[in-house]
Design a protein around this motif. Structure first.
Motif, short mmCIF file in Angstrom:
data_model
loop_
_atom_site.label_atom_id
_atom_site.label_comp_id
_atom_site.label_asym_id
_atom_site.label_seq_id
_atom_site.Cartn_x
_atom_site.Cartn_y
_atom_site.Cartn_z
N LEU A 96 -22.80 8.24 -12.36
CA LEU A 96 -23.89 7.66 -13.15
C LEU A 96 -23.75 6.15 -13.27
CD1 LEU A 96 -24.34 10.21 -16.06
CD2 LEU A 96 -26.07 9.53 -14.41
N MET A 97 -22.51 5.71 -13.52
CA MET A 97 -22.29 4.27 -13.70
C MET A 97 -22.59 3.52 -12.40
SD MET A 97 -18.83 4.62 -15.91
CE MET A 97 -18.51 3.11 -16.75
N GLN B 260 -24.49 4.57 -9.84
CA GLN B 260 -25.89 4.70 -9.47
C GLN B 260 -26.79 3.80 -10.31
OE1 GLN B 260 -27.23 8.80 -9.66
NE2 GLN B 260 -29.33 8.05 -9.91
N SER B 261 -26.39 3.57 -11.57
CA SER B 261 -27.28 2.79 -12.42
C SER B 261 -26.93 1.31 -12.43
CB SER B 261 -27.29 3.35 -13.84
OG SER B 261 -26.03 3.19 -14.41
N SER B 262 -25.91 0.92 -11.68
CA SER B 262 -25.60 -0.51 -11.68
C SER B 262 -25.63 -1.11 -10.27
CB SER B 262 -24.24 -0.77 -12.30
OG SER B 262 -23.24 -0.15 -11.53
N LEU C 46 -9.97 12.21 -28.91
CA LEU C 46 -11.25 12.43 -28.24
C LEU C 46 -12.36 12.34 -29.27
CD1 LEU C 46 -10.43 15.35 -25.79
CD2 LEU C 46 -10.98 12.99 -25.19
N ARG D 65 -21.92 16.29 -22.75
CA ARG D 65 -21.97 15.56 -21.47
C ARG D 65 -23.17 14.64 -21.40
NH1 ARG D 65 -20.01 18.35 -16.01
NH2 ARG D 65 -17.97 18.98 -16.75
N LEU E 117 -22.39 11.47 -23.19
CA LEU E 117 -21.44 10.73 -22.36
C LEU E 117 -22.17 10.08 -21.18
CD1 LEU E 117 -18.37 11.14 -23.12
CD2 LEU E 117 -18.13 11.85 -20.93
N SER F 5 -22.47 6.21 -20.25
CA SER F 5 -22.03 5.72 -18.93
C SER F 5 -23.05 4.77 -18.34
CB SER F 5 -21.84 6.86 -17.94
OG SER F 5 -20.98 7.82 -18.46
N ILE F 6 -24.32 5.12 -18.49
CA ILE F 6 -25.37 4.27 -17.92
C ILE F 6 -25.49 2.98 -18.72
CG2 ILE F 6 -27.85 4.09 -17.50
CD1 ILE F 6 -27.81 7.12 -16.98
N VAL G 22 -23.27 1.33 -20.60
CA VAL G 22 -22.19 0.34 -20.56
C VAL G 22 -22.25 -0.57 -19.34
CG1 VAL G 22 -20.47 1.50 -22.01
CG2 VAL G 22 -20.56 1.99 -19.57
N VAL G 23 -22.92 -0.13 -18.27
CA VAL G 23 -22.98 -1.00 -17.09
C VAL G 23 -24.32 -1.71 -16.96
CG1 VAL G 23 -21.23 0.20 -15.73
CG2 VAL G 23 -23.58 0.99 -15.64
N ASN G 24 -25.16 -1.64 -17.98
CA ASN G 24 -26.47 -2.31 -17.94
C ASN G 24 -26.73 -3.07 -19.24
OD1 ASN G 24 -28.07 -1.47 -15.42
ND2 ASN G 24 -27.19 0.46 -16.11
N TRP H 247 -30.18 -3.68 -20.81
CA TRP H 247 -31.13 -2.83 -21.51
C TRP H 247 -31.68 -1.80 -20.54
CZ3 TRP H 247 -32.00 -2.85 -26.68
CH2 TRP H 247 -31.52 -3.97 -27.40
N TYR I 106 -36.09 5.53 -17.56
CA TYR I 106 -34.99 5.49 -16.59
C TYR I 106 -33.91 6.50 -16.95
CZ TYR I 106 -31.25 3.80 -13.64
OH TYR I 106 -30.24 3.72 -12.71
N THR J 37 -32.82 9.58 -14.61
CA THR J 37 -31.46 9.59 -14.06
C THR J 37 -30.68 10.81 -14.53
OG1 THR J 37 -31.57 7.21 -14.18
CG2 THR J 37 -29.44 8.15 -13.67
N LEU J 38 -30.86 11.16 -15.81
CA LEU J 38 -30.10 12.29 -16.36
C LEU J 38 -30.84 13.62 -16.20
CD1 LEU J 38 -28.93 10.42 -19.56
CD2 LEU J 38 -27.44 11.16 -17.70
N PHE K 145 -16.39 4.30 -26.58
CA PHE K 145 -16.50 4.87 -25.25
C PHE K 145 -15.19 4.65 -24.47
CE2 PHE K 145 -17.92 4.47 -20.74
CZ PHE K 145 -18.46 5.72 -20.58
N LEU L 25 -12.56 7.41 -23.11
CA LEU L 25 -12.16 7.50 -21.70
C LEU L 25 -10.64 7.47 -21.56
CD1 LEU L 25 -14.48 5.35 -19.43
CD2 LEU L 25 -14.53 7.78 -19.93
N LEU M 251 -9.34 10.82 -22.51
CA LEU M 251 -9.63 11.78 -21.44
C LEU M 251 -8.61 11.65 -20.32
CD1 LEU M 251 -13.42 11.92 -20.51
CD2 LEU M 251 -11.97 13.78 -21.27
#
Lengths: 212, 98
Positions: free
Chosen positions: A17-18, A20-22, B8, B15, B18, B22-23, B25-27, B29, B34, B38-39, B84, B88, B91
């Motif tokens: 996901l990370m 694909q979305s970045s 945890l 999921r 989570l 995940s999406i 933290v790397v973007n 907005w 979207y 995506t999900l 987050f 991780l 985990l």
């Protein structure tokens, strides 16, 4: 043990996901190969136009007239050849990339793709304007090295939003451009190497790495 | 062992939540549409998960318009990013230990 597998799956899914979305991951290696072939063809047309010579001073009379002005025939040839290559390359590149995105079931034009294109185009546009200035000042010798250097910078800038491999292609193009600036008599040869051969080699590499 | 499980984050047991994190933290907005595509979720399902993340102050919600259409986007808060990361790490340790 089951629990472990489950957590591993979760982590893997998150990673996907990370990614694909970045990053724009639908970039097609085959597109690179075709763009390279087009550039190679364009370069060879140039070789033909310049009386089968790769060394600039030998075909200087085809570029400048006796009073040192740029020949309009040369400018028209440059414009037509460049436009034809650009249109063909954009067309094939976009087509193959859309095809790959469809195959993967990913959206073609999302935020990630937009970000990649914008970042790619900033150095590219700067380079384009700079080259127009060079042409108006008749500094033809520097056009090819500048093209290679700015294209390399564009790739490095765009690589943050797509396959990281593009970054190394960018670095190689810049090095090639810098060497070319020194040996600028052989600009046509460097241009064919950078845009033609490197694209083909790199496209094949990406194709076998990601599309097999 | 017990110590790790305590670390945890209960909120990340789902999921879907989570996945949302995940999406985000790397973007910067990300808009609702979207996330939904995506999900691969329904509107209601995604909204309820987003709501619980918002309630815990893990995400920012920004309501705006694109033309006349309402458009809601989300971004991760500092708290969310930290939690987050902790989750991780936990985990990871869990997987290494079992």
């Amino acid at each position: 043990m089951d629990n472990k597998q489950e957590q591993l799956d979760t982590l893997q899914q998150m990673r996907k996901l990370m990614e694909q979305s970045s990053r724009f991951i639908s970039l097609s290696g085959l597109a690179g190969v075709f763009v390279g072939i087009i550039a190679l063809a364009g370069g060879l047309v140039g070789y033909w136009y310049f009386d089968y010579s790769f060394y600039y001073p030998d075909y200087g009379y085809l570029v400048f007239d006796t009073s040192g002005e740029l020949l309009s025939e040369f400018l028209i040839f440059l414009f037509l050849n460049a436009t034809a290559m650009l249109v063909l390359a954009l067309f094939i590149g976009t087509y193959l990339t859309i095809r790959k995105a469809k195959k993967k079931g990913l959206p073609m034009w999302d935020n990630v793709a937009k970000r990649m294109v914008i970042n790619l185009f900033i150095p590219l546009a700067a380079g384009g304007v700079f080259i127009l200035t060079l042409l108006t000042q008749k500094q033809v010798e520097l056009v090819v090295p500048v093209t290679l250097i700015f294209y390399g910078l564009a790739l490095i800038n765009g690589s943050k939003y797509t396959l990281n491999d593009i970054r190394y292609l960018g670095i190689i193009q810049i090095i090639l451009g810098l060497i070319c600036a020194y040996y600028n008599g052989y600009a046509l040869l460097f241009w064919i190497m950078g845009f033609g051969i490197l694209h083909i080699v790199y496209g094949l590499y990406l194709h076998f790495k990601y599309e097999r | 062992m017990k110590d790790i499980i305590l670390r945890l984050n209960k909120l990340f047991e789902s999921r879907i939540r989570l996945g949302i994190m995940s999406i985000l933290v790397v973007n910067d907005w990300v808009d609702f549409k979207y996330l939904k595509e995506t999900l691969d979720l329904t509107d209601g399902n995604l909204a309820s998960h987003l709501h619980s993340l918002e309630k815990n102050n893990y995400i920012h919600v920004r309501k705006g318009f694109i033309g006349r259409k309402p458009n809601t986007s989300f971004s991760v808060t500092d708290v969310g990013r930290k939690e987050f990361k902790l989750h991780l790490n936990a985990l990871e340790r869990l997987i290494k230990n079992i």
